[in-house]
Design an enzyme around this catalytic site. Structure first.
Site, PDB file in Angstrom:
ATOM      1  N   GLY A   3      90.273  29.917 115.502  1.00 26.97           N
ATOM      2  CA  GLY A   3      89.431  28.935 114.806  1.00 26.97           C
ATOM      3  C   GLY A   3      90.188  28.073 113.809  1.00 26.97           C
ATOM      4  O   GLY A   3      89.660  27.074 113.330  1.00 26.97           O
ATOM      5  N   GLU A   4      91.429  28.452 113.489  1.00 25.81           N
ATOM      6  CA  GLU A   4      92.183  27.628 112.529  1.00 25.81           C
ATOM      7  C   GLU A   4      92.455  26.262 113.140  1.00 25.81           C
ATOM      8  O   GLU A   4      92.708  26.133 114.331  1.00 25.81           O
ATOM      9  CB  GLU A   4      93.520  28.305 112.179  1.00 25.81           C
ATOM     10  CG  GLU A   4      93.354  29.495 111.272  1.00 25.81           C
ATOM     11  CD  GLU A   4      94.701  30.105 110.873  1.00 25.81           C
ATOM     12  OE1 GLU A   4      95.756  29.620 111.303  1.00 25.81           O
ATOM     13  OE2 GLU A   4      94.668  31.098 110.120  1.00 25.81           O
ATOM     14  N   ARG A  37      79.513  14.657  94.627  1.00 27.02           N
ATOM     15  CA  ARG A  37      78.326  14.806  93.775  1.00 27.02           C
ATOM     16  C   ARG A  37      78.397  16.092  92.943  1.00 27.02           C
ATOM     17  O   ARG A  37      77.647  16.255  92.004  1.00 27.02           O
ATOM     18  CB  ARG A  37      77.057  14.774  94.631  1.00 27.02           C
ATOM     19  CG  ARG A  37      76.762  13.367  95.157  1.00 27.02           C
ATOM     20  CD  ARG A  37      75.522  13.319  96.027  1.00 27.02           C
ATOM     21  NE  ARG A  37      75.739  13.958  97.314  1.00 27.02           N
ATOM     22  CZ  ARG A  37      74.793  14.160  98.223  1.00 27.02           C
ATOM     23  NH1 ARG A  37      73.556  13.760  97.968  1.00 27.02           N
ATOM     24  NH2 ARG A  37      75.064  14.734  99.373  1.00 27.02           N
ATOM     25  N   GLN A  38      79.296  16.992  93.298  1.00 29.73           N
ATOM     26  CA  GLN A  38      79.490  18.207  92.470  1.00 29.73           C
ATOM     27  C   GLN A  38      80.579  17.905  91.442  1.00 29.73           C
ATOM     28  O   GLN A  38      81.661  18.473  91.478  1.00 29.73           O
ATOM     29  CB  GLN A  38      79.895  19.375  93.356  1.00 29.73           C
ATOM     30  CG  GLN A  38      78.783  19.822  94.309  1.00 29.73           C
ATOM     31  CD  GLN A  38      79.188  21.076  95.075  1.00 29.73           C
ATOM     32  OE1 GLN A  38      79.749  22.001  94.510  1.00 29.73           O
ATOM     33  NE2 GLN A  38      78.899  21.089  96.371  1.00 29.73           N
ATOM     34  N   HIS A  51      80.458   8.223  94.460  1.00 26.92           N
ATOM     35  CA  HIS A  51      79.130   8.396  93.847  1.00 26.92           C
ATOM     36  C   HIS A  51      79.194   8.114  92.348  1.00 26.92           C
ATOM     37  O   HIS A  51      78.316   7.451  91.800  1.00 26.92           O
ATOM     38  CB  HIS A  51      78.628   9.801  94.131  1.00 26.92           C
ATOM     39  CG  HIS A  51      77.289  10.047  93.537  1.00 26.92           C
ATOM     40  ND1 HIS A  51      76.191   9.273  93.843  1.00 26.92           N
ATOM     41  CD2 HIS A  51      76.884  10.947  92.620  1.00 26.92           C
ATOM     42  CE1 HIS A  51      75.161   9.697  93.137  1.00 26.92           C
ATOM     43  NE2 HIS A  51      75.550  10.702  92.398  1.00 26.92           N
ATOM     44  N   ASP A  54      67.296   4.989  92.021  1.00 27.19           N
ATOM     45  CA  ASP A  54      67.564   5.475  90.669  1.00 27.19           C
ATOM     46  C   ASP A  54      68.540   4.523  89.994  1.00 27.19           C
ATOM     47  O   ASP A  54      69.124   3.652  90.641  1.00 27.19           O
ATOM     48  CB  ASP A  54      68.084   6.924  90.664  1.00 27.19           C
ATOM     49  CG  ASP A  54      69.349   7.089  91.481  1.00 27.19           C
ATOM     50  OD1 ASP A  54      70.158   6.148  91.532  1.00 27.19           O
ATOM     51  OD2 ASP A  54      69.541   8.173  92.066  1.00 27.19           O
ATOM     52  N   LYS A  91      64.425   8.741  89.153  1.00 27.99           N
ATOM     53  CA  LYS A  91      64.319   9.819  90.136  1.00 27.99           C
ATOM     54  C   LYS A  91      64.519  11.176  89.478  1.00 27.99           C
ATOM     55  O   LYS A  91      65.339  11.330  88.588  1.00 27.99           O
ATOM     56  CB  LYS A  91      65.397   9.605  91.196  1.00 27.99           C
ATOM     57  CG  LYS A  91      65.422  10.669  92.269  1.00 27.99           C
ATOM     58  CD  LYS A  91      66.397  10.317  93.371  1.00 27.99           C
ATOM     59  CE  LYS A  91      67.797  10.783  93.066  1.00 27.99           C
ATOM     60  NZ  LYS A  91      68.726  10.491  94.170  1.00 27.99           N
ATOM     61  N   ARG A 119      65.161  15.199  90.819  1.00 24.97           N
ATOM     62  CA  ARG A 119      65.299  16.124  91.948  1.00 24.97           C
ATOM     63  C   ARG A 119      65.202  17.555  91.420  1.00 24.97           C
ATOM     64  O   ARG A 119      65.932  17.936  90.516  1.00 24.97           O
ATOM     65  CB  ARG A 119      66.649  15.932  92.640  1.00 24.97           C
ATOM     66  CG  ARG A 119      66.810  16.799  93.906  1.00 24.97           C
ATOM     67  CD  ARG A 119      68.246  16.788  94.421  1.00 24.97           C
ATOM     68  NE  ARG A 119      68.693  15.478  94.857  1.00 24.97           N
ATOM     69  CZ  ARG A 119      68.636  15.034  96.108  1.00 24.97           C
ATOM     70  NH1 ARG A 119      68.131  15.793  97.049  1.00 24.97           N
ATOM     71  NH2 ARG A 119      69.084  13.833  96.403  1.00 24.97           N
ATOM     72  N   ASP A 129      70.809   2.351  98.393  1.00 27.97           N
ATOM     73  CA  ASP A 129      71.380   3.520  97.708  1.00 27.97           C
ATOM     74  C   ASP A 129      72.842   3.644  98.124  1.00 27.97           C
ATOM     75  O   ASP A 129      73.251   3.058  99.144  1.00 27.97           O
ATOM     76  CB  ASP A 129      70.590   4.780  98.100  1.00 27.97           C
ATOM     77  CG  ASP A 129      70.636   5.846  97.008  1.00 27.97           C
ATOM     78  OD1 ASP A 129      71.483   5.745  96.106  1.00 27.97           O
ATOM     79  OD2 ASP A 129      69.818   6.785  97.077  1.00 27.97           O
TER      80      ASP A 129
HETATM   81  C1  R5P Z   1      72.162  10.451  94.240  1.00 27.00           C
HETATM   82  O1  R5P Z   1      72.036  10.146  93.055  1.00 27.00           O
HETATM   83  C2  R5P Z   1      72.522   9.449  95.304  1.00 27.00           C
HETATM   84  O2  R5P Z   1      72.639   8.149  94.793  1.00 27.00           O
HETATM   85  C3  R5P Z   1      71.514   9.449  96.436  1.00 27.00           C
HETATM   86  O3  R5P Z   1      70.273   8.993  95.950  1.00 27.00           O
HETATM   87  C4  R5P Z   1      71.333  10.816  97.002  1.00 27.00           C
HETATM   88  O4  R5P Z   1      72.560  11.390  97.260  1.00 27.00           O
HETATM   89  C5  R5P Z   1      70.500  10.784  98.254  1.00 27.00           C
HETATM   90  O5  R5P Z   1      70.305  12.096  98.688  1.00 27.00           O
HETATM   91  P1  R5P Z   1      69.091  12.492  99.630  1.00 27.00           P
HETATM   92  O6  R5P Z   1      69.118  11.564 100.823  1.00 27.00           O
HETATM   93  O7  R5P Z   1      69.406  13.913 100.025  1.00 27.00           O
HETATM   94  O8  R5P Z   1      67.847  12.392  98.855  1.00 27.00           O
END
Ligand code: R5P
Length: 286
Positions: free
Chosen positions: A34-35, A89-90, A122, A160, A184, A186, A211
């Site tokens: 699998g490598e 995003r992390q 992002h 957002d 927004k 989440r 977005d």
């Molecule tokens: C987050 O702030 C990004 O700008 C997007 O709004 C987000 O990543 C979209 O993720 P999802 O489609 O899972 O809602």
């Protein structure tokens, strides 16, 4: 030479054409256990421009191998283009014992390159995690190209505040219309999205929701539902990175989206515009 990662072959070919560089033909194999083994047979250049979206764990490993392969083959100057940076995003430790994954990934990438180009990261702050020079490339203007001419009193809306700049870029490229953004929230445990509408009037107007990323499609479908309630005429969605996981496309269709427009930073059926011209400007001439 332009060296494509397996998830960025369309964009890499377009970039080779835009910049007049040769296109390498890597191989992407696996050992029986699998490598992975990504290689660049016949690579013979001082300069390598690796183009690799890191939208999966495998893609990260592949990128590290491609970087090492071109160095091994004698490349003195390595540019790494990350059209879509997974894990970006992390960008903080959000809970007890959690890593800053974007930093971990950026540190690893930095060891194999002289510079990095990030297409619409992002958060631009993620650039600070790399140990080599980083440039952000804005490919959002191209998202205006496939929109129909003569949109009715168009509104370019970001789900957002973070995406407000991308929406403004698309509006400017389209050449007409207003911009606005929702707020927004989440829920981190359930992933459920709630958008708090701005007071933007949508009734009878064509709305383009813009977005940077569409991943699960929850943000977009919630936004579109609010717009439908407000009597918007047609609703288009546009994003730089159409990650579109799971049932995102169906969710968006069910929410009443007329068209999804994305770029080739993530290669999907809706990737109808290319980031290549914007990336080519940043890569520069041969
Ligand atoms: C987050 O702030 C990004 O700008 C997007 O709004 C987000 O990543 C979209 O993720 P999802 O489609 O899972 O809602």
């Amino acid at each position: 030479m332009i060296v494509p990662g397996s998830s960025s072959q369309v964009l890499a070919a377009a970039l080779a054409e835009e910049t007049g560089r040769a296109l390498a033909t890597p191989t992407y194999d696996r050992f029986p256990d699998g490598e992975r083994l990504a290689a660049v047979p016949g690579f013979d250049d001082d300069e390598a421009v690796i183009v690799a979206t890191t939208d999966s764990d495998e893609a990260w490993v592949e990128l590290l191998q491609l970087q090492d392969a071109v160095r091994e083959a004698g490349a003195a100057d390595v540019t790494t283009v990350i059209p879509y940076m997974g894990y970006a995003r992390q960008d903080a430790s959000f809970g007890d014992g959690e890593p800053v994954s974007a930093r971990a990934m950026a540190t690893a990438i930095s060891t194999g390159t002289d510079r990095v180009l990030l297409v619409n990261p992002h958060e631009t702050a993620v650039g600070a995690f790399f140990d080599v020079p980083v440039e952000a490339v804005d490919a959002a203007a191209a998202l205006a190209d496939p929109l129909p001419a003569g949109l009715r009193d168009p509104l370019f809306l970001a789900p957002d505040e973070g995406a407000a700049e991308v929406a403004a870029t698309v509006r400017d490229a389209y050449g007409a219309g207003e911009t606005d953004h929702f707020e927004k929230h989440r829920d981190r445990d359930t992933g459920a999205i709630e958008v708090s509408p701005s007071d933007a009037a949508a009734a009878g107007r064509d709305v383009v929701v813009v977005d940077d990323i569409i991943a699960t499609g929850s943000t977009m479908s919630e936004s579109v539902a609010v717009l439908a309630d407000r009597g918007a005429a047609r609703v288009f969605t546009a994003c730089v990175h159409p990650v579109l996981v799971g049932n995102a496309v169906t969710k968006l269709r069910a929410a009443g989206v007329d068209r999804i427009v994305g770029s080739d930073t993530v290669e999907r059926g809706c990737s109808v515009v290319s980031a290549a011209p914007a990336v080519a400007d940043a890569v520069g001439p041969v």
